[in-house]
Design a protein around this motif. Sequence first.
Motif, PDB file in Angstrom:
ATOM      1  N   PRO A   6       0.810  -1.232   0.000  1.00 24.13           N
ATOM      2  CA  PRO A   6       0.000   0.000   0.000  1.00 24.13           C
ATOM      3  C   PRO A   6       0.839   1.278   0.000  1.00 24.13           C
ATOM      4  N   ARG A   7       1.953   1.269   0.698  1.00 20.19           N
ATOM      5  CA  ARG A   7       2.784   2.481   0.752  1.00 20.19           C
ATOM      6  C   ARG A   7       3.408   2.769  -0.611  1.00 20.19           C
ATOM      7  N   ALA A   8       3.897   1.708  -1.267  1.00 19.48           N
ATOM      8  CA  ALA A   8       4.458   1.895  -2.609  1.00 19.48           C
ATOM      9  C   ALA A   8       3.381   2.360  -3.584  1.00 19.48           C
ATOM     10  N   ALA A   9       2.162   1.857  -3.409  1.00 17.69           N
ATOM     11  CA  ALA A   9       1.060   2.281  -4.280  1.00 17.69           C
ATOM     12  C   ALA A   9       0.779   3.768  -4.096  1.00 17.69           C
ATOM     13  N   ARG A  10       0.873   4.245  -2.850  1.00 16.04           N
ATOM     14  CA  ARG A  10       0.662   5.663  -2.581  1.00 16.04           C
ATOM     15  C   ARG A  10       1.723   6.513  -3.276  1.00 16.04           C
ATOM     16  N   PHE A  11       2.983   6.071  -3.189  1.00 18.14           N
ATOM     17  CA  PHE A  11       4.066   6.804  -3.836  1.00 18.14           C
ATOM     18  C   PHE A  11       3.927   6.776  -5.356  1.00 18.14           C
ATOM     19  N   ALA A  12       3.330   5.704  -5.879  1.00 20.77           N
ATOM     20  CA  ALA A  12       3.151   5.581  -7.329  1.00 20.77           C
ATOM     21  C   ALA A  12       1.943   6.367  -7.836  1.00 20.77           C
ATOM     22  N   GLY A  13       1.205   7.003  -6.929  1.00 16.70           N
ATOM     23  CA  GLY A  13       0.071   7.816  -7.336  1.00 16.70           C
ATOM     24  C   GLY A  13      -1.229   7.069  -7.477  1.00 16.70           C
ATOM     25  N   VAL A  14      -1.309   5.850  -6.916  1.00 18.85           N
ATOM     26  CA  VAL A  14      -2.548   5.078  -6.981  1.00 18.85           C
ATOM     27  C   VAL A  14      -3.550   5.663  -5.996  1.00 18.85           C
ATOM     28  N   ASP A  15      -4.745   5.965  -6.482  1.00 18.30           N
ATOM     29  CA  ASP A  15      -5.815   6.510  -5.635  1.00 18.30           C
ATOM     30  C   ASP A  15      -6.509   5.341  -4.930  1.00 18.30           C
ATOM     31  N   ALA A  16      -6.185   5.139  -3.657  1.00 20.53           N
ATOM     32  CA  ALA A  16      -6.698   3.974  -2.930  1.00 20.53           C
ATOM     33  C   ALA A  16      -8.214   4.020  -2.787  1.00 20.53           C
ATOM     34  N   LYS A  17      -8.768   5.202  -2.535  1.00 18.74           N
ATOM     35  CA  LYS A  17     -10.214   5.305  -2.361  1.00 18.74           C
ATOM     36  C   LYS A  17     -10.951   4.981  -3.663  1.00 18.74           C
ATOM     37  N   ARG A  18     -10.462   5.529  -4.763  1.00 23.31           N
ATOM     38  CA  ARG A  18     -11.115   5.274  -6.044  1.00 23.31           C
ATOM     39  C   ARG A  18     -11.014   3.798  -6.414  1.00 23.31           C
ATOM     40  N   LEU A  19      -9.862   3.197  -6.131  1.00 24.57           N
ATOM     41  CA  LEU A  19      -9.692   1.781  -6.449  1.00 24.57           C
ATOM     42  C   LEU A  19     -10.570   0.916  -5.557  1.00 24.57           C
ATOM     43  N   THR A  20     -10.754   1.325  -4.307  1.00 26.41           N
ATOM     44  CA  THR A  20     -11.654   0.599  -3.409  1.00 26.41           C
ATOM     45  C   THR A  20     -13.076   0.613  -3.955  1.00 26.41           C
ATOM     46  N   TRP A  21     -13.520   1.781  -4.401  1.00 29.20           N
ATOM     47  CA  TRP A  21     -14.848   1.869  -5.014  1.00 29.20           C
ATOM     48  C   TRP A  21     -14.922   0.987  -6.260  1.00 29.20           C
ATOM     49  N   GLY A  22     -13.853   0.978  -7.041  1.00 30.58           N
ATOM     50  CA  GLY A  22     -13.862   0.215  -8.282  1.00 30.58           C
ATOM     51  C   GLY A  22     -13.969  -1.285  -8.066  1.00 30.58           C
ATOM     52  N   VAL A  23     -13.163  -1.827  -7.131  1.00 30.92           N
ATOM     53  CA  VAL A  23     -13.196  -3.274  -6.923  1.00 30.92           C
ATOM     54  C   VAL A  23     -14.499  -3.697  -6.245  1.00 30.92           C
ATOM     55  N   PHE A  24     -15.031  -2.850  -5.361  1.00 35.87           N
ATOM     56  CA  PHE A  24     -16.329  -3.163  -4.757  1.00 35.87           C
ATOM     57  C   PHE A  24     -17.428  -3.163  -5.826  1.00 35.87           C
ATOM     58  N   ALA A  25     -17.396  -2.155  -6.716  1.00 36.89           N
ATOM     59  CA  ALA A  25     -18.399  -2.083  -7.775  1.00 36.89           C
ATOM     60  C   ALA A  25     -18.311  -3.294  -8.691  1.00 36.89           C
ATOM     61  N   LEU A  26     -17.094  -3.698  -9.061  1.00 32.25           N
ATOM     62  CA  LEU A  26     -16.913  -4.864  -9.926  1.00 32.25           C
ATOM     63  C   LEU A  26     -17.366  -6.141  -9.239  1.00 32.25           C
ATOM     64  N   SER A  27     -16.972  -6.298  -7.981  1.00 34.66           N
ATOM     65  CA  SER A  27     -17.353  -7.501  -7.239  1.00 34.66           C
ATOM     66  C   SER A  27     -18.869  -7.598  -7.088  1.00 34.66           C
TER      67      SER A  27
END
Length: 341
Positions: free
Chosen positions: A217-238
Amino acid sequence: MASPLLAVALALASAAVMFAALGADPLVALHAYFLLPLSDSWGLQEVAVKATPLVLISVGLAFCYRAGVWNIGAEGQFLVGALAGAWLAIATHGAAQGPWLLPAMLAAGALGGSAFALIPALLRTRFGASEILTSLMLVYVAELLLDWLVRGPWRDPAGFNMPQTVTFSPAATLPLLAEGGRLNLGTPIALLVVIVAAFVATRTLKGFEIRLLGEAPRAARFAGVDAKRLTWGVFALSGALAGLAGILEVSGTLRQLQPGLSPGYGFTAIIVAFLGRLNPVGCLVAGILLAVTFIGGENAQIMLRLPLDATRVIQGLLLFYVLACDTLLLYRVRLLRSVPA
């Protein structure tokens, strides 16, 4: 790869001990559970029918778990998807129906499951609530909503007071793929979803971001990954895949709504996801295996008078051994002797 195979072997050994304790011949019981469902065309069709919702739901859950998001409420999303799609079939029953109806039902089911899954996503990202608890509690909301609808507003007036809706018209049901069974168009749809999901998970940037967020998760933050948006995305897909599984089950297999329309697909799919190593193709193989236990459990109940709950025990053992084998293979267990001060 060794972990799932070892887990299956240990689950089979434990199941044999359980069958012996129940007074049944372990070899005969194992044959009834795991080989008899694959011995004829009817059994193979039933395995495919049972595997279809398990595979669809588990693929969606695999994306969630890869991202470090714990969606435990796929059972509720499955039921809401069934309700959303069935509403169209019930609302247009007895009226002019066309070829647009079935695709609209499938879309409504996917959207309904996705919207229901976004509730725990919102509660996690906005208020920091545990998605494990909120998604699980929403399962009971979905179950009670289904029960109220089929006993009240949606109950078939010509159904002799039984808690069920009208039987869907041919325009609202999936076409069968083979005579003499229940195999329908839902199974090819599930296979197509597996192919697309495998490509997204392994060959796209979004699939990489999902894995990165879950593993670092920390590396994802440094890479510019939006954790909240991705959380919404995987929940929506699931939720969408769980809802799609729900309407496919209703329109293809049951052809009406009734209480208890799911034998626990949403919870069993959690086992499928982990047994399949959170990989879409692995979920396909694991889904077939768990479907075999459903059909085999019915065979064993009829032939050997074994309790149907033995099936849930076997499925639980599979999950337990998968998690245990992962832990023991990835980490070295050492016994430390305390040194007196």
